[in-house]
Scaffold this active site. Structure first.
Site, PDB file in Angstrom:
ATOM      1  N   GLU A 105      70.041  83.437  28.768  1.00 25.25           N
ATOM      2  CA  GLU A 105      71.048  82.170  30.137  1.00 25.25           C
ATOM      3  C   GLU A 105      69.469  81.015  30.462  1.00 25.25           C
ATOM      4  O   GLU A 105      68.873  82.141  31.245  1.00 25.25           O
ATOM      5  CB  GLU A 105      71.270  83.179  30.970  1.00 25.25           C
ATOM      6  CG  GLU A 105      72.362  82.442  31.960  1.00 25.25           C
ATOM      7  CD  GLU A 105      72.878  83.575  33.333  1.00 25.25           C
ATOM      8  OE1 GLU A 105      73.029  84.350  32.761  1.00 25.25           O
ATOM      9  OE2 GLU A 105      72.858  82.971  34.498  1.00 25.25           O
ATOM     10  N   ARG A 139      67.929  75.582  36.822  1.00 25.87           N
ATOM     11  CA  ARG A 139      67.042  75.299  38.535  1.00 25.87           C
ATOM     12  C   ARG A 139      65.686  74.700  37.673  1.00 25.87           C
ATOM     13  O   ARG A 139      65.135  74.316  39.233  1.00 25.87           O
ATOM     14  CB  ARG A 139      66.987  77.082  38.252  1.00 25.87           C
ATOM     15  CG  ARG A 139      68.513  77.272  39.032  1.00 25.87           C
ATOM     16  CD  ARG A 139      67.571  79.170  39.614  1.00 25.87           C
ATOM     17  NE  ARG A 139      68.888  79.992  39.615  1.00 25.87           N
ATOM     18  CZ  ARG A 139      69.061  81.529  39.644  1.00 25.87           C
ATOM     19  NH1 ARG A 139      67.965  82.088  39.838  1.00 25.87           N
ATOM     20  NH2 ARG A 139      70.008  82.114  39.388  1.00 25.87           N
ATOM     21  N   LYS A 166      80.744  87.420  35.174  1.00 25.93           N
ATOM     22  CA  LYS A 166      79.529  87.916  35.904  1.00 25.93           C
ATOM     23  C   LYS A 166      79.485  88.763  37.540  1.00 25.93           C
ATOM     24  O   LYS A 166      80.729  87.942  38.169  1.00 25.93           O
ATOM     25  CB  LYS A 166      78.900  86.119  35.754  1.00 25.93           C
ATOM     26  CG  LYS A 166      77.327  87.006  36.967  1.00 25.93           C
ATOM     27  CD  LYS A 166      76.769  85.819  36.485  1.00 25.93           C
ATOM     28  CE  LYS A 166      76.133  85.193  38.051  1.00 25.93           C
ATOM     29  NZ  LYS A 166      74.177  84.810  37.512  1.00 25.93           N
TER      30      LYS A 166
END
Ligand code: 3PG
Length: 215
Positions: free
Chosen positions: A42, A46, A130
């Site tokens: 993943e 960022r 999630k």
């Protein structure tokens, strides 16, 4: 069970990755993950260049489950699709982004941590969510409490998971896989310590599978 969910459950852990130098690091990191039995990544937005990192990993390992994390905009969804990314993870539940992913045919795992989030995810027809941030939102106790009214979901907790608590989470039947940045810490990436990342992955898979077997 959809195919992606099945594959993630078989692997058991999902490394959450921030790459500041994708040109240098994405290739060897993908080798390290695959060598550790974790052909999944993943790549978070960022850091700029998350799409470039996905592209590099998928060129090298086309069968790897490479997707995007920390997706906050539909533009990032588009970049993920253009890079060949196979899934989108969002930190919170934004129905607009989930619907956008559905319209584009890419699977989305939104971050959920409240009954309202779960209910919205149910209405959106999701199977895997999630649970984020896991430890800070009530951890395993909350995941189990949520599974009573919302037994239709499989859950991928992320946030505060490490080798210290992975087995506890993995033993819970509603948990399909656990996410975490601990497998790919910034320091190991910047120092190119790929063997150590491979070892962390191997250990994580072993702990996850053992806990699921005994859970
Ligand atoms: C995420 O975006 O999923 C989390 O920041 C990962 O949490 P961790 O760093 O505690 O594993």
């Amino acid at each position: 069970m959809n195919e992606m969910l099945e594959k993630l459950s078989q692997i058991g852990v999902v490394p959450v990755i921030k790459l500041t130098n994708p040109q240098r690091d994405a290739g060897p990191l993908s080798d390290a993950l695959c060598a550790g039995g974790v052909p999944v990544a993943e790549i978070t937005f960022r850091a700029a260049g998350a799409d470039e990192a996905m592209r590099i990993m998928l060129e090298r390992h086309p069968d790897m489950l490479v997707g995007a994390g920390t997706v906050l905009t539909t533009e990032q969804v588009d970049k993920t699709i253009a890079a060949g990314g196979k899934f989108v993870v969002t930190p919170g539940l934004d129905p607009d982004i989930v619907k956008y992913c559905q319209s584009k045919g890419i699977i989305c795992f939104p971050g959920c941590s409240t009954p309202t989030d779960y209910h919205t995810a149910y209405k959106l027809g999701l199977e895997l969510i999630k649970f984020f941030p896991a430890e800070q939102s009530g951890g395993l106790a909350k995941i189990k409490a949520m599974a009573a009214p919302f037994s239709m979901f499989k859950v991928m907790p992320t946030g505060g998971i490490s080798l210290k608590n992975l087995a506890e989470y993995a033993a819970c039947p509603v948990i399909a896989a656990c996410g975490g940045s601990y497998m790919c810490p910034d320091k190991l990436i910047s120092e190119g310590k790929w063997d150590e990342i491979t070892e962390l992955c191997k250990k994580s898979v072993e702990v996850f599978k053992e806990a699921k077997k005994n859970g």
